[in-house]
Design a protein around this motif. Structure first.
Motif, PDB file in Angstrom:
ATOM      1  N   ILE A  15      63.159  79.850  44.124  1.00  0.00           N
ATOM      2  CA  ILE A  15      64.163  79.081  43.392  1.00  0.00           C
ATOM      3  C   ILE A  15      65.300  80.021  42.997  1.00  0.00           C
ATOM      4  O   ILE A  15      65.052  81.111  42.472  1.00  0.00           O
ATOM      5  CB  ILE A  15      63.574  78.399  42.140  1.00  0.00           C
ATOM      6  CG1 ILE A  15      62.384  77.505  42.524  1.00  0.00           C
ATOM      7  CG2 ILE A  15      64.659  77.590  41.421  1.00  0.00           C
ATOM      8  CD1 ILE A  15      61.708  76.818  41.350  1.00  0.00           C
ATOM      9  N   ASP A  17      69.375  80.358  41.283  1.00  0.00           N
ATOM     10  CA  ASP A  17      70.593  79.922  40.636  1.00  0.00           C
ATOM     11  C   ASP A  17      71.700  80.121  41.674  1.00  0.00           C
ATOM     12  O   ASP A  17      71.495  80.775  42.695  1.00  0.00           O
ATOM     13  CB  ASP A  17      70.820  80.784  39.391  1.00  0.00           C
ATOM     14  CG  ASP A  17      72.111  80.472  38.660  1.00  0.00           C
ATOM     15  OD1 ASP A  17      72.586  79.320  38.727  1.00  0.00           O
ATOM     16  OD2 ASP A  17      72.651  81.393  38.028  1.00  0.00           O
ATOM     17  N   LYS A  86      67.762  74.022  32.447  1.00  0.00           N
ATOM     18  CA  LYS A  86      67.081  74.444  33.677  1.00  0.00           C
ATOM     19  C   LYS A  86      65.566  74.359  33.566  1.00  0.00           C
ATOM     20  O   LYS A  86      64.894  74.082  34.549  1.00  0.00           O
ATOM     21  CB  LYS A  86      67.527  75.846  34.083  1.00  0.00           C
ATOM     22  CG  LYS A  86      68.967  75.863  34.567  1.00  0.00           C
ATOM     23  CD  LYS A  86      69.361  77.216  35.120  1.00  0.00           C
ATOM     24  CE  LYS A  86      70.780  77.175  35.651  1.00  0.00           C
ATOM     25  NZ  LYS A  86      71.121  78.405  36.365  1.00  0.00           N
ATOM     26  N   TYR A  90      63.277  72.457  36.153  1.00  0.00           N
ATOM     27  CA  TYR A  90      62.162  73.187  36.774  1.00  0.00           C
ATOM     28  C   TYR A  90      60.851  72.404  36.631  1.00  0.00           C
ATOM     29  O   TYR A  90      60.104  72.245  37.597  1.00  0.00           O
ATOM     30  CB  TYR A  90      62.030  74.580  36.142  1.00  0.00           C
ATOM     31  CG  TYR A  90      60.790  75.316  36.556  1.00  0.00           C
ATOM     32  CD1 TYR A  90      60.710  75.921  37.812  1.00  0.00           C
ATOM     33  CD2 TYR A  90      59.684  75.412  35.718  1.00  0.00           C
ATOM     34  CE1 TYR A  90      59.564  76.601  38.201  1.00  0.00           C
ATOM     35  CE2 TYR A  90      58.540  76.077  36.095  1.00  0.00           C
ATOM     36  CZ  TYR A  90      58.482  76.677  37.343  1.00  0.00           C
ATOM     37  OH  TYR A  90      57.350  77.338  37.733  1.00  0.00           O
ATOM     38  N   ASP A 101      53.212  77.554  38.531  1.00  0.00           N
ATOM     39  CA  ASP A 101      54.143  78.608  38.111  1.00  0.00           C
ATOM     40  C   ASP A 101      53.904  79.898  38.896  1.00  0.00           C
ATOM     41  O   ASP A 101      54.853  80.577  39.283  1.00  0.00           O
ATOM     42  CB  ASP A 101      53.992  78.905  36.613  1.00  0.00           C
ATOM     43  CG  ASP A 101      54.429  77.739  35.724  1.00  0.00           C
ATOM     44  OD1 ASP A 101      55.279  76.935  36.146  1.00  0.00           O
ATOM     45  OD2 ASP A 101      53.894  77.655  34.601  1.00  0.00           O
ATOM     46  N   VAL A 104      55.813  80.672  42.204  1.00  0.00           N
ATOM     47  CA  VAL A 104      57.270  80.617  42.195  1.00  0.00           C
ATOM     48  C   VAL A 104      57.891  81.998  41.960  1.00  0.00           C
ATOM     49  O   VAL A 104      57.475  82.740  41.071  1.00  0.00           O
ATOM     50  CB  VAL A 104      57.771  79.657  41.098  1.00  0.00           C
ATOM     51  CG1 VAL A 104      59.298  79.662  41.013  1.00  0.00           C
ATOM     52  CG2 VAL A 104      57.253  78.251  41.344  1.00  0.00           C
ATOM     53  N   TYR A 106      61.644  83.118  40.982  1.00  0.00           N
ATOM     54  CA  TYR A 106      62.908  82.579  40.497  1.00  0.00           C
ATOM     55  C   TYR A 106      63.888  83.717  40.301  1.00  0.00           C
ATOM     56  O   TYR A 106      63.553  84.719  39.650  1.00  0.00           O
ATOM     57  CB  TYR A 106      62.700  81.844  39.167  1.00  0.00           C
ATOM     58  CG  TYR A 106      63.953  81.186  38.622  1.00  0.00           C
ATOM     59  CD1 TYR A 106      64.214  79.846  38.877  1.00  0.00           C
ATOM     60  CD2 TYR A 106      64.871  81.900  37.863  1.00  0.00           C
ATOM     61  CE1 TYR A 106      65.365  79.234  38.374  1.00  0.00           C
ATOM     62  CE2 TYR A 106      66.023  81.302  37.367  1.00  0.00           C
ATOM     63  CZ  TYR A 106      66.262  79.969  37.633  1.00  0.00           C
ATOM     64  OH  TYR A 106      67.403  79.372  37.140  1.00  0.00           O
ATOM     65  N   ASP A 113      69.053  80.851  32.571  1.00  0.00           N
ATOM     66  CA  ASP A 113      67.888  81.090  33.440  1.00  0.00           C
ATOM     67  C   ASP A 113      66.692  81.651  32.671  1.00  0.00           C
ATOM     68  O   ASP A 113      65.576  81.704  33.199  1.00  0.00           O
ATOM     69  CB  ASP A 113      68.277  82.083  34.552  1.00  0.00           C
ATOM     70  CG  ASP A 113      69.440  81.580  35.378  1.00  0.00           C
ATOM     71  OD1 ASP A 113      69.339  80.472  35.924  1.00  0.00           O
ATOM     72  OD2 ASP A 113      70.461  82.298  35.468  1.00  0.00           O
ATOM     73  N   VAL A 116      63.164  79.626  32.266  1.00  0.00           N
ATOM     74  CA  VAL A 116      62.431  79.465  33.532  1.00  0.00           C
ATOM     75  C   VAL A 116      61.856  80.808  33.968  1.00  0.00           C
ATOM     76  O   VAL A 116      60.700  80.889  34.413  1.00  0.00           O
ATOM     77  CB  VAL A 116      63.331  78.875  34.642  1.00  0.00           C
ATOM     78  CG1 VAL A 116      62.563  78.763  35.946  1.00  0.00           C
ATOM     79  CG2 VAL A 116      63.876  77.514  34.234  1.00  0.00           C
ATOM     80  N   MET A 117      62.633  81.859  33.846  1.00  0.00           N
ATOM     81  CA  MET A 117      62.170  83.179  34.285  1.00  0.00           C
ATOM     82  C   MET A 117      60.926  83.633  33.535  1.00  0.00           C
ATOM     83  O   MET A 117      60.117  84.386  34.079  1.00  0.00           O
ATOM     84  CB  MET A 117      63.299  84.202  34.142  1.00  0.00           C
ATOM     85  CG  MET A 117      64.406  83.984  35.156  1.00  0.00           C
ATOM     86  SD  MET A 117      65.791  85.118  34.983  1.00  0.00           S
ATOM     87  CE  MET A 117      65.031  86.659  35.495  1.00  0.00           C
ATOM     88  N   VAL A 120      57.567  81.772  35.482  1.00  0.00           N
ATOM     89  CA  VAL A 120      57.219  81.869  36.901  1.00  0.00           C
ATOM     90  C   VAL A 120      56.378  83.096  37.239  1.00  0.00           C
ATOM     91  O   VAL A 120      56.276  84.035  36.457  1.00  0.00           O
ATOM     92  CB  VAL A 120      58.490  81.836  37.772  1.00  0.00           C
ATOM     93  CG1 VAL A 120      59.225  80.517  37.589  1.00  0.00           C
ATOM     94  CG2 VAL A 120      59.399  83.020  37.469  1.00  0.00           C
ATOM     95  N   SER A 123      59.831  86.861  38.417  1.00  0.00           N
ATOM     96  CA  SER A 123      61.219  86.619  38.034  1.00  0.00           C
ATOM     97  C   SER A 123      62.048  87.799  38.530  1.00  0.00           C
ATOM     98  O   SER A 123      61.625  88.948  38.439  1.00  0.00           O
ATOM     99  CB  SER A 123      61.348  86.468  36.518  1.00  0.00           C
ATOM    100  OG  SER A 123      60.925  87.657  35.860  1.00  0.00           O
TER     101      SER A 123
END
Length: 172
Positions: A15, A17, A86, A90, A101, A104, A106, A113, A116-117, A120, A123
């Protein structure tokens, strides 16, 4: 502390940005349009990752239909524009595509961000990411956003999974 590379074998979903990650963050104003540039090596790596079975998703606060079209043409599964929250986007994608998670990677570059970071498996951020993002990233690319940072993390992931540079895939 474990190396981020120990988690790369589990990655099935990438994923990204857009602004500051897939682009250098510069915005060129041309008449009434906003113009951005995407790096061709990053684009190739996205296509290659998809050919190797990776899911590629985009979560961006931006609203560029041209960027969305380009990324979908490269093979991205979904491009989520105008993502002001986000983490919520997500979680919706996680439910829709049924991934965990831990599966992923990211890559983000700025404060939106952050949440989300923290969730996952891996990151990552470009070298020129915000200080707060660099502080929590499992991996900081030596490359700036829009300048091979995306290619860098895709290549590392696929190398660990023994999926990088398969000649029958390179010559599609």
């Amino acid at each position: 502390m474990r190396s981020y590379k120990e988690n790369l074998p589990n990655i099935t979903t990438l994923i990204f940005d857009v602004d500051g990650v897939l682009t250098n963050g510069d915005v060129i104003l041309f008449q009434d349009e906003v113009v951005r540039t995407l790096n061709s090596r990053d684009a190739f790596a996205i296509q290659y990752a998809i050919k190797m079975g990776m899911r590629v998703l985009i979560i961006t606060g931006g609203n560029s239909e041209a960027v969305k079209k380009r990324l979908l043409n490269l093979g991205a599964t979904e491009v989520c524009l105008k993502s002001s929250n986000k983490l919520s986007v997500y979680e919706d994608l996680k439910a829709k595509y049924n991934f965990e998670d831990s599966e992923v990677m990211y890559m983000g570059d700025d404060l939106p961000d952050h949440a989300v970071m923290q969730k996952v498996g891996v990151s990552a951020c470009p070298q020129d990411a915000a200080v707060e993002i660099k502080a929590i990233a499992d991996y900081q690319s030596p490359f700036n956003g829009g300048r091979h940072a995306v290619r860098d993390i895709i290549e590392q992931t696929l190398r660990v999974q023994d999926k990088w540079f398969k000649e029958d895939v390179v010559h599609w």
